[in-house]
Design a protein around this motif. Structure first.
Motif, PDB file in Angstrom:
ATOM      1  N   ILE A   1       0.838  -1.204   0.000  1.00 34.92           N
ATOM      2  CA  ILE A   1       0.000   0.000   0.000  1.00 34.92           C
ATOM      3  C   ILE A   1       0.872   1.252   0.000  1.00 34.92           C
ATOM      4  CG2 ILE A   1      -1.568   1.375   1.435  1.00 34.92           C
ATOM      5  CD1 ILE A   1      -3.014  -0.807  -0.007  1.00 34.92           C
ATOM      6  N   ASP A   2       1.930   1.223   0.778  1.00 30.85           N
ATOM      7  CA  ASP A   2       2.795   2.396   0.908  1.00 30.85           C
ATOM      8  C   ASP A   2       3.429   2.813  -0.423  1.00 30.85           C
ATOM      9  OD1 ASP A   2       4.198   4.278   2.852  1.00 30.85           O
ATOM     10  OD2 ASP A   2       5.929   3.324   1.908  1.00 30.85           O
ATOM     11  N   ASP A   3       3.726   1.836  -1.276  1.00 36.18           N
ATOM     12  CA  ASP A   3       4.383   2.127  -2.557  1.00 36.18           C
ATOM     13  C   ASP A   3       3.589   3.076  -3.437  1.00 36.18           C
ATOM     14  OD1 ASP A   3       6.505   0.541  -1.901  1.00 36.18           O
ATOM     15  OD2 ASP A   3       5.846  -1.197  -3.061  1.00 36.18           O
ATOM     16  N   VAL A   4       2.272   3.024  -3.328  1.00 34.12           N
ATOM     17  CA  VAL A   4       1.427   3.776  -4.261  1.00 34.12           C
ATOM     18  C   VAL A   4       0.661   4.903  -3.582  1.00 34.12           C
ATOM     19  CG1 VAL A   4      -0.651   2.341  -4.007  1.00 34.12           C
ATOM     20  CG2 VAL A   4      -0.128   3.375  -6.232  1.00 34.12           C
ATOM     21  N   THR A   5       0.786   5.023  -2.268  1.00 30.59           N
ATOM     22  CA  THR A   5      -0.007   5.999  -1.511  1.00 30.59           C
ATOM     23  C   THR A   5       0.209   7.438  -1.983  1.00 30.59           C
ATOM     24  OG1 THR A   5      -0.159   4.614   0.471  1.00 30.59           O
ATOM     25  CG2 THR A   5      -0.434   6.987   0.774  1.00 30.59           C
ATOM     26  N   ASP A   6       1.459   7.846  -2.191  1.00 33.69           N
ATOM     27  CA  ASP A   6       1.742   9.238  -2.571  1.00 33.69           C
ATOM     28  C   ASP A   6       1.091   9.597  -3.908  1.00 33.69           C
ATOM     29  OD1 ASP A   6       3.151   9.637  -0.269  1.00 33.69           O
ATOM     30  OD2 ASP A   6       5.134   9.447  -1.190  1.00 33.69           O
ATOM     31  N   GLU A   7       1.227   8.717  -4.903  1.00 31.58           N
ATOM     32  CA  GLU A   7       0.659   9.007  -6.218  1.00 31.58           C
ATOM     33  C   GLU A   7      -0.858   9.048  -6.184  1.00 31.58           C
ATOM     34  OE1 GLU A   7       2.573   7.473  -9.978  1.00 31.58           O
ATOM     35  OE2 GLU A   7       3.466   6.099  -8.530  1.00 31.58           O
ATOM     36  N   VAL A   8      -1.450   8.104  -5.481  1.00 36.55           N
ATOM     37  CA  VAL A   8      -2.907   8.049  -5.417  1.00 36.55           C
ATOM     38  C   VAL A   8      -3.453   9.229  -4.612  1.00 36.55           C
ATOM     39  CG1 VAL A   8      -4.886   6.674  -4.665  1.00 36.55           C
ATOM     40  CG2 VAL A   8      -2.930   5.550  -5.712  1.00 36.55           C
TER      41      VAL A   8
ATOM     42  N   ILE B   1      -4.458   5.682   8.157  1.00 35.79           N
ATOM     43  CA  ILE B   1      -4.076   4.275   8.265  1.00 35.79           C
ATOM     44  C   ILE B   1      -2.715   4.163   8.938  1.00 35.79           C
ATOM     45  CG2 ILE B   1      -5.383   3.686   6.191  1.00 35.79           C
ATOM     46  CD1 ILE B   1      -2.703   3.310   4.742  1.00 35.79           C
ATOM     47  N   ASN B   2      -2.427   2.982   9.450  1.00 33.57           N
ATOM     48  CA  ASN B   2      -1.137   2.686  10.072  1.00 33.57           C
ATOM     49  C   ASN B   2      -0.082   2.570   8.975  1.00 33.57           C
ATOM     50  OD1 ASN B   2       1.114   1.193  11.164  1.00 33.57           O
ATOM     51  ND2 ASN B   2      -0.196   0.547  12.861  1.00 33.57           N
ATOM     52  N   LYS B   3       0.818   3.552   8.884  1.00 36.40           N
ATOM     53  CA  LYS B   3       1.793   3.590   7.790  1.00 36.40           C
ATOM     54  C   LYS B   3       2.768   2.417   7.845  1.00 36.40           C
ATOM     55  CE  LYS B   3       3.652   7.254   6.131  1.00 36.40           C
ATOM     56  NZ  LYS B   3       3.060   7.167   4.775  1.00 36.40           N
ATOM     57  N   GLU B   4       3.136   1.977   9.036  1.00 35.12           N
ATOM     58  CA  GLU B   4       4.070   0.857   9.145  1.00 35.12           C
ATOM     59  C   GLU B   4       3.455  -0.412   8.582  1.00 35.12           C
ATOM     60  OE1 GLU B   4       7.328   0.798  10.027  1.00 35.12           O
ATOM     61  OE2 GLU B   4       7.027   2.968   9.872  1.00 35.12           O
ATOM     62  N   LEU B   5       2.191  -0.654   8.915  1.00 31.83           N
ATOM     63  CA  LEU B   5       1.510  -1.834   8.370  1.00 31.83           C
ATOM     64  C   LEU B   5       1.311  -1.693   6.865  1.00 31.83           C
ATOM     65  CD1 LEU B   5      -1.153  -2.599  11.131  1.00 31.83           C
ATOM     66  CD2 LEU B   5       0.924  -3.894  10.612  1.00 31.83           C
ATOM     67  N   GLY B   6       1.157  -0.451   6.406  1.00 35.84           N
ATOM     68  CA  GLY B   6       0.993  -0.211   4.976  1.00 35.84           C
ATOM     69  C   GLY B   6       2.229  -0.556   4.166  1.00 35.84           C
ATOM     70  N   LYS B   7       3.379  -0.687   4.842  1.00 27.72           N
ATOM     71  CA  LYS B   7       4.627  -1.030   4.150  1.00 27.72           C
ATOM     72  C   LYS B   7       4.802  -2.529   3.958  1.00 27.72           C
ATOM     73  CE  LYS B   7       7.064   3.061   5.885  1.00 27.72           C
ATOM     74  NZ  LYS B   7       8.158   3.574   6.745  1.00 27.72           N
TER      75      LYS B   7
END
Length: 203
Positions: free
Chosen positions: A47-54, A135-141
């Protein structure tokens, strides 16, 4: 005279309901859905990989929205095995105006690597709904592949997953909840696993 008194009594009786409706039922409300065709620069493994673009796409429709929920949906054995399905991104903003909420939902296809749908809602919080906490950013990674591999090592999951038409939903909020559904039935999840930290994912 009696008629005027009677009308005054009725007005006093319904006034609280009128005031309440102004804040809820009759508050300004905007909703629309439309198709999009927006490519993402890199294929996400988490999830973290695409969060910034989305997030940039969502903020083009409403400045200041934040990601408060994401859901990976894998339909059928082929998508589960490949780890490629769709991701639903849910963005939320609470405005300075009392009870004014904006919610932007984006649908991203992991197969085409594109954001292809948007749903926009703005209005009273009771009507719009959504999640308010990020959302929990650590879990998003956590990589999708790691989450799926951990599932396949879970005996409880293995026993439940032997069905012709499974669906997995990985739901991200302050924690991760993983659900297994039988698509041939309209029942609730037949398996659930909660992850509150990265360490709990390996247990």
């Amino acid at each position: 005279m009696h008629k005027n008194v009677f009308l005054l009594i009725i007005l006093v009786a319904i006034m609280p309901n009128i005031v309440g409706c102004e804040d809820d039922d009759f508050a300004p409300y905007t909703k629309y859905e439309k198709e999009l065709d927006v490519s993402i620069g890199s294929y996400p493994t988490s999830i973290d990989d695409v969060t910034d673009e989305v997030t940039q796409i969502a903020q083009a429709y409403q400045d200041g929205v934040k990601l408060t929920n994401a859901k990976v949906v894998l339909e059928g054995s082929a998508q589960i095995d490949s780890g490629k399905g769709i991701i639903l991104f849910d963005f939320y903003k609470e405005h300075e105006t009392k009870n004014q909420i904006t919610r932007v939902l984006l649908e991203y296809s992991m197969i085409t690597n594109k954001v292809d749908k948007i749903k926009f809602e703005q209005g009273h919080g009771k009507r719009v709904g959504g999640y308010s906490n990020p959302i929990n950013k650590e879990l998003g990674k956590m990589p999708f592949s790691e989450l799926i591999n951990n599932l396949h090592q879970d005996v409880g999951f293995q026993e439940k997953a032997m069905i012709p038409n499974p669906r997995i939903e990985i739901d991200y909020t302050s924690e991760i909840n993983i659900y297994l559904y039988d698509n041939d039935k309209n029942d609730g999840p037949i398996y659930r696993k909660k992850l509150e930290s990265i360490s709990s994912a390996t247990k």
